[in-house]
Design a protein around this motif. Structure first.
Motif, PDB file in Angstrom:
ATOM      1  N   TYR A   1     -65.547   2.924-111.821  1.00 13.24           N
ATOM      2  CA  TYR A   1     -63.932   2.727-112.123  1.00 13.24           C
ATOM      3  C   TYR A   1     -63.105   3.867-111.510  1.00 13.24           C
TER       4      TYR A   1
ATOM      5  N   HIS B   1     -63.623   3.407-122.336  1.00  8.08           N
ATOM      6  CA  HIS B   1     -63.837   3.491-123.546  1.00  8.08           C
ATOM      7  C   HIS B   1     -65.256   3.063-123.923  1.00  8.08           C
TER       8      HIS B   1
ATOM      9  N   ASN C   1     -62.231  11.613-118.205  1.00  6.60           N
ATOM     10  CA  ASN C   1     -61.705  10.629-119.027  1.00  6.60           C
ATOM     11  C   ASN C   1     -62.391   9.517-119.617  1.00  6.60           C
TER      12      ASN C   1
ATOM     13  N   ALA D   1     -55.230  -1.136-122.483  1.00  5.03           N
ATOM     14  CA  ALA D   1     -54.260  -1.164-121.516  1.00  5.03           C
ATOM     15  C   ALA D   1     -54.425  -0.307-120.217  1.00  5.03           C
ATOM     16  N   ASN D   2     -55.225   0.669-120.669  1.00  7.27           N
ATOM     17  CA  ASN D   2     -55.370   1.774-119.578  1.00  7.27           C
ATOM     18  C   ASN D   2     -57.110   1.935-119.100  1.00  7.27           C
ATOM     19  N   GLY D   3     -57.865   0.912-119.345  1.00  8.32           N
ATOM     20  CA  GLY D   3     -59.289   0.955-119.089  1.00  8.32           C
ATOM     21  C   GLY D   3     -60.023   0.150-119.677  1.00  8.32           C
TER      22      GLY D   3
ATOM     23  N   GLU E   1     -58.379   7.502-112.971  1.00  8.36           N
ATOM     24  CA  GLU E   1     -57.212   7.135-113.881  1.00  8.36           C
ATOM     25  C   GLU E   1     -57.266   6.521-114.680  1.00  8.36           C
ATOM     26  N   GLN E   2     -58.410   5.458-114.740  1.00  8.68           N
ATOM     27  CA  GLN E   2     -58.666   4.747-115.815  1.00  8.68           C
ATOM     28  C   GLN E   2     -59.555   5.357-116.914  1.00  8.68           C
ATOM     29  N   ARG E   3     -58.954   5.178-117.928  1.00  8.94           N
ATOM     30  CA  ARG E   3     -59.761   5.897-119.140  1.00  8.94           C
ATOM     31  C   ARG E   3     -60.982   4.845-119.688  1.00  8.94           C
TER      32      ARG E   3
END
Length: 177
Positions: free
Chosen positions: A91, A98, A120, A11-13, A94-96
């Motif tokens: 990227y 993985h 991050n 959801a966040n990256g 603010e996007q993490r």
């Protein structure tokens, strides 16, 4: 735990898979041709490696199905940190990110871990002796088939050019499902 990241977009990256491909040498590579020949082409002997070796430090975006990499003369933590910084620029901050990777010692250097904490990047380690769990591994099969086999590159620059051409072609023609 890896299955969750691979099968579902975060959801966040993005979920990125990383590994090193190499060593890449400048020498004739055996391969196959698609035409009949009366006798096999013999590969010339190469006893010295005057060009040295290179390593392709590669990333694979699991959800966008995009591949990219950077050729480097070595694969120490300094080179890994350098390509991590290039990854981070792709990227928004603010996007993490993985990042799936193996337990190779340069990946675990304190400088690398500090950079990841500050920028991050969430590291996801594959289990020891289970590199096949890393999604980028199956991408290397195609690199070997379409870029390495049956070639006789004259320089690392020529090899790098063909790696980049393959990646551009592959990324352009890969369908997202």
């Amino acid at each position: 735990m890896i299955r969750r990241f691979v099968n579902q977009p975060a959801a966040n990256g993005p979920t990125i898979s990383y590994d090193e491909f190499g060593p890449l040498e400048i020498r004739p590579q055996p391969g196959q041709v698609w035409c009949e020949t009366d006798h096999p082409k013999r590969l010339p002997a190469t006893y010295t490696r005057t060009h040295g070796v290179r390593h392709w430090l590669a990333f694979y975006d699991v959800h966008k199905k995009k591949l990219w990499g950077y050729m480097r003369p070595r694969k120490r933590h300094q080179e890994f940190l350098e390509v991590l910084k290039l990854l981070r620029k792709k990227y928004p901050r603010e996007q993490r990110i993985h990042l799936i990777l193996d337990n190779f010692s340069p990946h675990r250097k304190e400088k690398v871990l500090q950079y990841c904490r500050k920028n991050n990047i969430h590291l996801i380690w594959t289990p020891t002796n289970a590199s096949w769990l890393n999604p980028i591994e199956c991408q290397f099969t195609h690199v070997k088939e379409f870029v390495i086999r049956g070639t006789d590159y004259q320089s690392h620059q020529e090899l790098k050019t063909f790696l980049n051409k393959y990646v551009r072609y592959r990324n352009k023609h890969t369908q997202q499902k």
